[in-house]
Design a protein around this motif. Structure first.
Motif, mmCIF file in Angstrom:
data_model
loop_
_atom_site.group_PDB
_atom_site.id
_atom_site.type_symbol
_atom_site.label_atom_id
_atom_site.label_comp_id
_atom_site.label_asym_id
_atom_site.label_seq_id
_atom_site.Cartn_x
_atom_site.Cartn_y
_atom_site.Cartn_z
ATOM 1 N N ALA A 96 -25.422 -6.110 10.255
ATOM 2 C CA ALA A 96 -24.143 -5.597 9.533
ATOM 3 C C ALA A 96 -24.000 -6.445 8.459
ATOM 4 O O ALA A 96 -24.120 -7.856 8.459
ATOM 5 C CB ALA A 96 -23.035 -5.642 10.509
ATOM 6 N N VAL A 97 -23.894 -5.946 7.406
ATOM 7 C CA VAL A 97 -23.595 -6.712 5.925
ATOM 8 C C VAL A 97 -22.183 -6.326 5.471
ATOM 9 O O VAL A 97 -21.957 -5.242 5.167
ATOM 10 C CB VAL A 97 -24.710 -6.229 5.128
ATOM 11 C CG1 VAL A 97 -24.744 -7.205 3.841
ATOM 12 C CG2 VAL A 97 -26.079 -6.247 5.642
ATOM 13 N N THR A 98 -21.386 -7.361 4.901
ATOM 14 C CA THR A 98 -20.239 -7.299 4.527
ATOM 15 C C THR A 98 -20.662 -6.697 2.955
ATOM 16 O O THR A 98 -21.638 -6.930 2.432
ATOM 17 C CB THR A 98 -19.371 -8.693 3.927
ATOM 18 O OG1 THR A 98 -18.168 -8.446 4.002
ATOM 19 C CG2 THR A 98 -20.425 -9.501 3.181
ATOM 20 N N ALA A 99 -19.451 -6.009 2.553
ATOM 21 C CA ALA A 99 -19.792 -5.169 1.139
ATOM 22 C C ALA A 99 -20.256 -5.781 0.263
ATOM 23 O O ALA A 99 -21.192 -5.410 -0.488
ATOM 24 C CB ALA A 99 -18.398 -4.466 1.073
ATOM 25 N N GLU A 126 -21.760 -1.201 8.194
ATOM 26 C CA GLU A 126 -20.706 -1.830 7.586
ATOM 27 C C GLU A 126 -20.283 -3.140 8.279
ATOM 28 O O GLU A 126 -19.930 -3.092 9.330
ATOM 29 C CB GLU A 126 -19.724 -0.974 7.261
ATOM 30 C CG GLU A 126 -18.702 -1.299 6.130
ATOM 31 C CD GLU A 126 -17.935 -0.238 5.594
ATOM 32 O OE1 GLU A 126 -17.359 -0.118 4.404
ATOM 33 O OE2 GLU A 126 -17.915 0.699 5.823
ATOM 34 N N GLY A 127 -20.267 -4.206 7.323
ATOM 35 C CA GLY A 127 -19.989 -5.595 7.624
ATOM 36 C C GLY A 127 -18.417 -5.783 8.046
ATOM 37 O O GLY A 127 -17.958 -6.685 7.274
ATOM 38 N N ILE A 145 -24.195 -10.348 8.489
ATOM 39 C CA ILE A 145 -24.086 -11.303 7.404
ATOM 40 C C ILE A 145 -22.500 -10.803 6.839
ATOM 41 O O ILE A 145 -22.271 -10.081 6.268
ATOM 42 C CB ILE A 145 -25.012 -10.744 6.173
ATOM 43 C CG1 ILE A 145 -26.491 -10.695 6.925
ATOM 44 C CG2 ILE A 145 -24.882 -11.854 5.062
ATOM 45 C CD1 ILE A 145 -26.986 -11.870 7.165
ATOM 46 N N GLY A 146 -21.662 -11.868 7.199
ATOM 47 C CA GLY A 146 -20.215 -11.522 6.976
ATOM 48 C C GLY A 146 -19.277 -12.617 7.286
ATOM 49 O O GLY A 146 -19.913 -13.792 7.307
ATOM 50 N N THR A 225 -14.872 2.252 1.209
ATOM 51 C CA THR A 225 -14.736 3.336 0.528
ATOM 52 C C THR A 225 -13.274 3.992 0.728
ATOM 53 O O THR A 225 -12.779 4.353 -0.292
ATOM 54 C CB THR A 225 -15.893 4.728 1.074
ATOM 55 O OG1 THR A 225 -17.096 4.000 1.050
ATOM 56 C CG2 THR A 225 -15.784 5.776 0.443
ATOM 57 N N VAL A 226 -12.803 3.968 1.846
ATOM 58 C CA VAL A 226 -11.380 4.361 1.999
ATOM 59 C C VAL A 226 -10.446 3.528 1.394
ATOM 60 O O VAL A 226 -9.476 3.976 0.481
ATOM 61 C CB VAL A 226 -11.223 4.461 3.484
ATOM 62 C CG1 VAL A 226 -9.464 4.780 3.735
ATOM 63 C CG2 VAL A 226 -11.953 5.511 4.459
ATOM 64 N N ALA A 227 -10.647 2.127 1.433
ATOM 65 C CA ALA A 227 -9.606 1.234 0.628
ATOM 66 C C ALA A 227 -9.840 1.658 -0.814
ATOM 67 O O ALA A 227 -8.769 1.673 -1.443
ATOM 68 C CB ALA A 227 -10.325 0.055 1.015
ATOM 69 N N VAL A 228 -10.849 1.935 -1.452
ATOM 70 C CA VAL A 228 -10.864 1.890 -2.789
ATOM 71 C C VAL A 228 -10.190 3.196 -3.349
ATOM 72 O O VAL A 228 -9.491 3.325 -4.137
ATOM 73 C CB VAL A 228 -12.488 1.791 -3.387
ATOM 74 C CG1 VAL A 228 -12.457 2.611 -4.843
ATOM 75 C CG2 VAL A 228 -13.055 0.621 -3.065
ATOM 76 N N ALA A 229 -10.673 4.327 -2.425
ATOM 77 C CA ALA A 229 -10.045 5.528 -2.794
ATOM 78 C C ALA A 229 -8.478 5.627 -2.596
ATOM 79 O O ALA A 229 -7.833 6.119 -3.498
ATOM 80 C CB ALA A 229 -10.565 6.585 -1.608
ATOM 81 N N LEU A 230 -7.841 5.066 -1.546
ATOM 82 C CA LEU A 230 -6.372 4.832 -1.695
ATOM 83 C C LEU A 230 -5.822 4.113 -2.846
ATOM 84 O O LEU A 230 -4.836 4.424 -3.324
ATOM 85 C CB LEU A 230 -6.217 4.202 -0.144
ATOM 86 C CG LEU A 230 -6.234 5.380 0.950
ATOM 87 C CD1 LEU A 230 -6.072 4.564 2.150
ATOM 88 C CD2 LEU A 230 -5.234 6.394 0.761
#
Length: 315
Positions: A96-99, A126-127, A145-146, A225-230
């Motif tokens: 898992a890797v943080t964005a 997704e991290g 990795i996060g 992805t959801v965060a950026v769209a909102l």
């Protein structure tokens, strides 16, 4: 309990059906059913229940599943260790890797890793804490990795990589884009990543430590992805680590709101299960990531220079 029975239980939990489990295990549905019946008979417990939507685990089945995942995962890692001793490195490495680390360093690290261990299959998640921590516990994830769980000692082993501050982010042109105080943002809708380790309390502590009440509206999310769209299309605000601001803001029409309050630091590291050695593949991946992070500054793009200026490198 036999290992093939535990594998059947894990496969049914992951696929939601006997047929799906059979495909995953390269076995017949009859063999999977027999394994489940045998383990239920040995334990004298009902572990699975058939519903119109497929096969689900009973509460007893879910209790056993947590242990089954650890055992099945440990057996797989033991086989990988033996293969490594024979000079045969293969298997699967789940990470898992943080964005922001994924955006900044993952492609180069993966290229290095594939050159050294081409037979190892990689699996990425997704991290986010809500995704990574449960998978670390049940053995379905090798490394994360996060960031560590904020505000309390972590239950996992951690090798620090970076420390950075965080920022409040919103869309460019937001009515509060030039606000200087968190107090001016209390009536907005906030988007924050749910932290299951502290039952979602971490976002509230940021306001309490500055003597402020909790915002009237906090919403949880599990996807960048959801965060950026909102954020792009609404007047919601969120909290990003500064490296993510540097990577996302110019391309996604976002901005950092210049509040005067200092937000908590965010520490990112290589997180793994305590008391358990990393596999050869995991050690190799961590080494490839470390080499990528330490590459000469002269190779950085202007964007990467801004990212590196926003963090303290801890390795």
């Amino acid at each position: 309990m036999k290992i093939h029975q535990l594998r059947a239980l894990v496969a049914v939990a992951d696929t939601g059906s006997v047929r799906g489990a059979a495909r995953m295990l390269n076995a017949s549905p009859a063999a999977v059913t027999q394994s489940l019946q045998q383990i239920e008979g040995d334990l004298r417990l009902q572990l699975v229940a058939r519903t119109p939507l497929g096969v689900t685990l009973t509460p007893d089945g879910l209790t056993l599943l947590a242990h089954a995942r650890l055992i099945v995962g440990q057996i797989a890692r033991a086989h990988q260790a033996v293969d490594t001793l024979r000079g045969e490195t293969r298997g699967r490495l789940s990470i898992a890797v943080t964005a922001w680390v994924a955006m900044a360093f993952l492609p180069d690290a993966v290229l290095r890793f594939r050159q050294r261990m081409p037979e190892v299959q990689l699996e990425f998640f997704e991290g986010l804490l809500a995704i990574a921590n449960p998978r670390l516990r049940d053995g379905s994830l090798d490394i994360y990795i996060g960031r560590q769980t904020p505000g309390e000692a972590s239950a996992f082993a951690c090798k620090p990589l970076f420390s950075s501050t965080r920022a409040v982010v919103a869309r460019q042109g937001h009515p509060h884009a030039e606000s200087r105080a968190l107090e001016e943002l209390l009536d907005l809708d906030w988007l924050v990543a749910l932290d299951p380790e502290t039952e979602g309390l971490a976002p509230y502590k940021m306001f309490a430590q500055h003597g402020l009440p909790t915002p009237r509206s906090i919403h949880f999310l599990h996807s960048l992805t959801v965060a950026v769209a909102l954020l792009q299309k609404t007047d919601m605000v969120s909290i990003f680590p500064w490296p993510l601001v540097e990577l996302c803001a110019p391309h996604e029409s976002l901005c950092a709101i210049p509040v005067r309050e200092q937000l908590d630091d965010s520490m990112v590291g290589v997180i793994s299960r305590p008391g358990e050695p990393l596999s050869a593949a995991a050690e190799c991946f961590v080494q490839c990531l470390t080499e990528t992070i330490r590459r000469p500054a002269s190779t950085y793009t202007p964007e990467m220079r801004r990212v590196m200026n926003s963090v303290d490198v801890l390795i």
